[in-house]
Design an enzyme around this catalytic site. Structure first.
Site, PDB file in Angstrom:
ATOM      1  CE  LYS A 151      -3.612  -2.630   2.341  1.00 42.40           C
ATOM      2  NZ  LYS A 151      -4.338  -2.930   3.593  1.00 42.40           N
ATOM      3  CD  GLN A 155      -2.932  -4.276   6.739  1.00 41.35           C
ATOM      4  OE1 GLN A 155      -2.958  -3.212   6.127  1.00 41.35           O
ATOM      5  NE2 GLN A 155      -3.370  -5.412   6.192  1.00 41.35           N
ATOM      6  CG  ASP A 165      -9.589  -0.697   5.106  1.00 47.94           C
ATOM      7  OD1 ASP A 165      -9.237  -0.878   3.926  1.00 47.94           O
ATOM      8  OD2 ASP A 165      -8.979  -1.162   6.087  1.00 47.94           O
TER       9      ASP A 165
END
Ligand SMILES: NC(=O)C1=CN([C@@H]2O[C@H](COP(=O)(O)OP(=O)(O)OC[C@H]3O[C@@H](n4cnc5c(N)ncnc54)[C@H](OP(=O)(O)O)[C@@H]3O)[C@@H](O)[C@H]2O)C=CC1
Ligand SMILES: NC(=O)C1=CN([C@@H]2O[C@H](COP(=O)(O)OP(=O)(O)OC[C@H]3O[C@@H](n4cnc5c(N)ncnc54)[C@H](OP(=O)(O)O)[C@@H]3O)[C@@H](O)[C@H]2O)C=CC1
Lengths: 302, 302
Positions: free
Chosen positions: A54, A98, A121
């Site tokens: 990412k 994460q 997200d």
């Protein structure tokens, strides 16, 4: 033989477009500096790999990136405080924590503490709720489901009026994919581990999405000839011929399915690369919204 | 002939249970006074009928009820202010704004201004979002979908592992019914006006839920013998033999469907009465949560 849905190339195109748009916006607005942050708790190797992917993708696209590494021993409260700091930091346009998290931390509390306006997200309940609503006003769509719809659209596959079957109903893949397909006017059946007559249901699908995490579970002879198959599964299986001793396969048996389907997404190189591209897109959208808000504010101060 | 799912009797039983529980809690806790409010904008006749039904049912169950009537000409801001007052009023445990609203008012703004903790209709995006999540931690489920699941459960109809078909995907009925059936482990297909082969899909259903608003649209010969049929539709059709000139029918042709189904809910007297019962149940749950919170607060002050 089925045509390959080449997620790698499609994702690359999208990332190039994003990069171009960011360059243009930076030229036009000197204050425009899209910025993505990730909080990583602990040292899981797989998480480190994903975070690095990412980071690389963000920087390549001209998105600033900061990583906040926290020890495995961080308390829930300390983590929530770090999240609130990022919520309040006006230079950050989007961030994520994460997953997975160590077991002493409540995932739901973490997800729900992230400001819905920075939730790139798309896991906050309010974003999932708005996604499910008819007018779909979610600020962010979850990246993998959004990437799947994008794969279909960029392959010129019509969704409306088609029968779709989704196998898997997780919060981050199966359920939101179901929702997006339904909102795009497909007639969708959602299957899971309690589904009784799976091969028979799969046979009805013009579009089949599989996200269960079971290596090569769906066989070619379950699939309707000419169907479109999107394989989300990412499973490591033993392969002594590889140096690493393993290789990646999907939830669909590619060898048999690819002789029946009209289109199929491979693993790796199908859905995987799209997830990262959609994260960049969400970050860009967010940065544009913040820019617009700032401009509206300045305008109303005039 | 199918057995009737007698929503009127089931709803009455539930309301009696609620009344009993409220009496007991009042005896135990002198401060326990469940209180429901409704804001009604304008003078629509149908809305007045529905509001009166809810008022009568609440009072019968021992729930205090206040009605806040607003003129059709109320501005959006004034309405939002009234909502915030109810949010802040500690004696109110739940309230709703009767829909539909006049067109100058943004429904979404109204729904999203109601505190999720008092949202007894269950329409707030955060409650819908949590409903869709795997662990389903929504504070409130929307009343009609919740009532449908309750009808199935109280009729001892197994949901898990069954194939269900839902026709209609509205935010307040079809979509959340789909979600609840899926979370109860049915394999569910969600159909709508863009579905191509509806009779064929209906034929696969062990459990069929119809919520489209089209009088007697689904015919008996579409239905799998032995299926369970829940008819949500409420449509007025002309009937010169009635004094009013109309009568109510569902979305399913009852005469033909009832010869094929194993269970069927009639219209009226099926889903309708459950909606009000679930509103009372949501109000009671909310009052109990507020009581518990107050007790926890007092306890932590000790
Ligand atoms: N970017 C990417 O490419 C991404 C890939 N993935 C991959 O997608 C896969 C699924 O991920 P995720 O959704 O997080 O997984 P979860 O484990 O959260 O969910 C798996 C789902 O599959 C269902 N399932 C399991 N076994 C069966 C079976 N035998 N038949 C039918 N359904 C079954 C489960 O049913 P039930 O609900 O009944 O338990 C559950 O709904 C994984 O391989 C993951 O690695 C995930 C995210 C991103
Ligand atoms: N307590 C109770 O008993 C309640 C009863 N109702 C009744 O339930 C019915 C549905 O209400 P509601 O959900 O609010 O209605 P909406 O009008 O909001 O939604 C109707 C849904 O039905 C679908 N639809 C319409 N025509 C067809 C068709 N020919 N074939 C397949 N699908 C079709 C629409 O599809 P698309 O999305 O493609 O437009 C839409 O999803 C109404 O009769 C209403 O009066 C509603 C609430 C409570």
């Amino acid at each position: 033989m089925a045509k390959l849905i080449d997620g790698k190339t499609i994702a690359k195109d999208i990332r190039t477009q994003i990069k171009k748009e960011i360059e243009e916006l930076k030229q036009k607005y000197s204050t425009f500096k899209p910025h993505l942050s990730i909080i990583q708790v602990g040292e899981r190797e797989d998480s480190t790999v994903y975070v690095r992917q990412k980071e690389r993708a963000a920087k390549e696209a001209g998105i600033e990136f900061t990583l906040h590494k926290k020890a495995d021993s961080i308390t829930e409260n300390e983590l929530l405080t770090s999240i609130r700091e990022l919520n309040d930091n006006p230079s950050i346009h989007g961030f994520l924590v994460q997953l997975p998290l160590p077991s002493h931390i409540n995932k739901k509390k973490v997800t729900e503490t992230i400001s819905p306006k920075k939730d790139v997200d798309g896991f906050h309940a309010i974003n999932l709720g708005n996604l499910a609503k008819r007018d779909c006003e979610a600020l962010f769509l979850p990246c993998t489901p959004k990437g799947i719809i994008e794969l279909l659209k960029r392959s010129d596959i019509e969704i409306a009026r088609k029968n779709a079957v989704v196998i898997g109903r997780s919060d981050i893949v199966g359920f939101p994919v179901f929702t997006l397909l339904s909102r795009n006017d497909a007639t969708v059946t959602l299957c899971h581990s309690k589904t009784e007559n799976l091969p028979e249901i799969v046979k009805t699908a013009d579009i089949l999405i599989v996200a269960i995490g079971k290596a090569e579970f769906v066989k070619g002879d379950w699939i309707k000839p000419g169907a479109v198959v999107i394989d989300v599964g990412t499973n490591a299986i033993k392969d002594p011929s590889k140096q690493s001793g393993t290789r990646w396969v999907g939830d669909v048996e590619f060898s048999s399915a690819s002789t029946v389907a009209s289109y199929i997404s491979p693993v790796p190189g199908g859905v995987g690369p799209m997830t990262v591209a959609m994260l960049l897109q969400n970050t860009l959208e967010s940065a544009k919204r913040f820019l617009q808000e700032a401009r509206n504010r300045n305008f109303s101060l005039l």
